[in-house]
Design a protein around this motif. Structure first.
Motif, PDB file in Angstrom:
ATOM      1  N   VAL A 241      45.105  38.440  45.524  1.00 24.34           N
ATOM      2  CA  VAL A 241      46.300  38.541  46.357  1.00 24.34           C
ATOM      3  C   VAL A 241      45.877  39.125  47.692  1.00 24.34           C
ATOM      4  O   VAL A 241      45.222  40.166  47.739  1.00 24.34           O
ATOM      5  N   ASN A 254      53.486  35.183  45.777  1.00 28.11           N
ATOM      6  CA  ASN A 254      52.134  34.786  45.421  1.00 28.11           C
ATOM      7  C   ASN A 254      51.864  35.086  43.946  1.00 28.11           C
ATOM      8  O   ASN A 254      51.392  34.223  43.199  1.00 28.11           O
ATOM      9  N   HIS A 311      43.545  33.380  48.635  1.00 30.37           N
ATOM     10  CA  HIS A 311      43.917  33.077  50.006  1.00 30.37           C
ATOM     11  C   HIS A 311      42.651  32.746  50.785  1.00 30.37           C
ATOM     12  O   HIS A 311      41.564  33.242  50.445  1.00 30.37           O
ATOM     13  N   PRO A 332      51.025  30.743  49.890  1.00 33.43           N
ATOM     14  CA  PRO A 332      52.390  30.542  49.395  1.00 33.43           C
ATOM     15  C   PRO A 332      53.214  29.705  50.357  1.00 33.43           C
ATOM     16  O   PRO A 332      54.065  28.919  49.940  1.00 33.43           O
TER      17      PRO A 332
END
Length: 409
Positions: A241, A254, A311, A332
């Motif tokens: 995250v 997320n 990410h 996201p």
């Protein structure tokens, strides 16, 4: 004894990690260096890591730990006030911080300041006539890299006139920074299809792409899977995250998407586990979902995973490409605008990317990656990390600048 000042941008752990790797390597190749880091974020983790390498730590916020993952940074309305006045100026172009850095430079009298995308520190070095190195995974200010259309797709209510004016003037500022830096090092491959890359190449005599500046996060550390509550006998995937989000709710979204996608995956792989990094303040387990707040050394964890979902933060991109770890890069939504340019770049290199909240489609993509020819699927890694010498190239350039005044590979 030459004095080196490290100034990581305090907005994310990746900046700390990259300068930790560079500081460690510089100490290894040159015993005539006295290195100090100006630490502005996650001091609870990184103070010990820097000190263990013989690097002096100056805590820029000794009254408390700064963690930028706890708060939102933007609003859904994107205009001059929200983007420049309320976000860019306090965070990246802050007169008070520039003067404080100037004061520290005056007190410490460094021979060289190394900034990892720390705009305030770079401006302070330039205005103090201090030799400086600018290390960056961004080839301009983030807003300049993102198309207006992508901001609108992301869900921002964009004042096009004001944002275009901001982009134009941020470009001028970045150009001034590069022009007045003695050496610029990037671990992001320069592509002719990105206009900011073309603009950066105007200064190709001082701008060097070195590939992944990878260094072991912690030497010789073996993970205790039992302590982490991971069943090593069962397969697992790792989901990270982002440590810095533009909107706080995106972090929650997320996690929700990761878990719903994981539940879809378990229909195919019943004994699968999900390890979520950066999701809570303490280690915990809920069924087959394991929550871990932060892991300084994660190589063993990801090398033994089926897949990483992350990410497209560039420190992670360079690390997984260097280690050749199968990874799908996820956003996201495009309101996480600071990573849209990296997302587009990875997409152009043919690497697997996904955005949105469709867990079934996400699950199908992950299964297809697991079944694919990994060498072909991740052939873009060879462009991102063309060799294993990025950290050596970077530190040799820096060391030559320190000792001789002209950087050479």
């Amino acid at each position: 004894m030459k004095k080196i000042l490290l100034a990581p941008n305090p907005t994310g752990t990746g900046h700390n990690m990259r300068l930790l790797a560079i500081g460690r390597k510089l100490k290894h190749i040159n015993n005539n260096l006295e290195i100090t880091v100006l630490l502005g974020s996650r001091q609870d983790i990184f103070s010990q890591l820097f000190e263990s390498e013989g690097i002096r730590v100056i805590d820029l916020n000794p009254t408390g730990i700064i963690d930028h993952s706890k708060n939102s940074h933007l609003e859904s309305d994107l205009n001059w006030e929200t983007m420049i006045s309320n976000y860019f100026v306090p965070t990246f172009f802050n007169g008070d911080k520039v003067l404080k850095y100037m004061n520290l430079i005056n007190e410490l009298s460094p021979d060289l300041l190394i900034s990892d995308y720390n705009i305030n520190a770079t401006i302070a070095a330039i205005t103090s006539s201090t030799k400086n190195v600018f290390i960056t995974e961004r080839h301009n200010f983030t807003l300049v890299d993102v198309e207006i259309e992508d901001l609108i797709i992301g869900g921002f209510n964009v004042n096009i006139k004001e944002i275009n004016a901001a982009k134009k003037n941020l470009q001028r500022l970045f150009d001034w920074l590069i022009m007045n830096s003695d050496l610029v090092i990037t671990d992001k491959v320069l592509l002719a299809s990105f206009k900011t890359d073309v603009q950066l190449l105007k200064y190709k005599s001082k701008v060097h792409f070195v590939g992944a500046m990878y260094s072991e996060r912690s030497q010789g550390v073996q993970l205790d899977y039992g302590e982490l509550q991971i069943d090593k006998s069962k397969p697992y995937i790792v989901g990270t995250v982002s440590s810095t989000t533009m909107l706080k709710q995106d972090k929650e979204k997320n996690i929700s998407v990761y878990i719903s996608t994981f539940n879809e995956l378990k229909k195919t792989i019943p004994d699968l586990q999900l390890v979520l990094l950066g999701t809570s303040d303490k280690k915990q387990k809920n069924d087959d979902v394991i929550y871990i707040p932060y892991l300084p050394s994660w190589r063993q964890l990801i090398e033994n995973s089926l897949l990483v979902i992350s990410h497209p933060g560039w420190i992670t991109v360079t690390e997984v490409s260097y280690l050749n770890i199968p990874t799908v890069f996820y956003l996201p939504n495009f309101m996480e605008y600071h990573e849209v340019e990296a997302y587009r770049r990875l997409e152009q290199l043919g690497l697997p990317v996904f955005n949105g909240e469709d867990s079934k489609s996400f699950c199908e993509l992950i299964i297809s990656i697991m079944k694919s020819d990994k060498e072909k699927t991740f052939s873009g890694y060879k462009i991102l990390s063309p060799d294993k010498n990025g950290i050596n190239k970077a530190t040799n350039l820096i060391n030559t600048l320190v000792e001789e005044g002209e950087p050479t590979l």
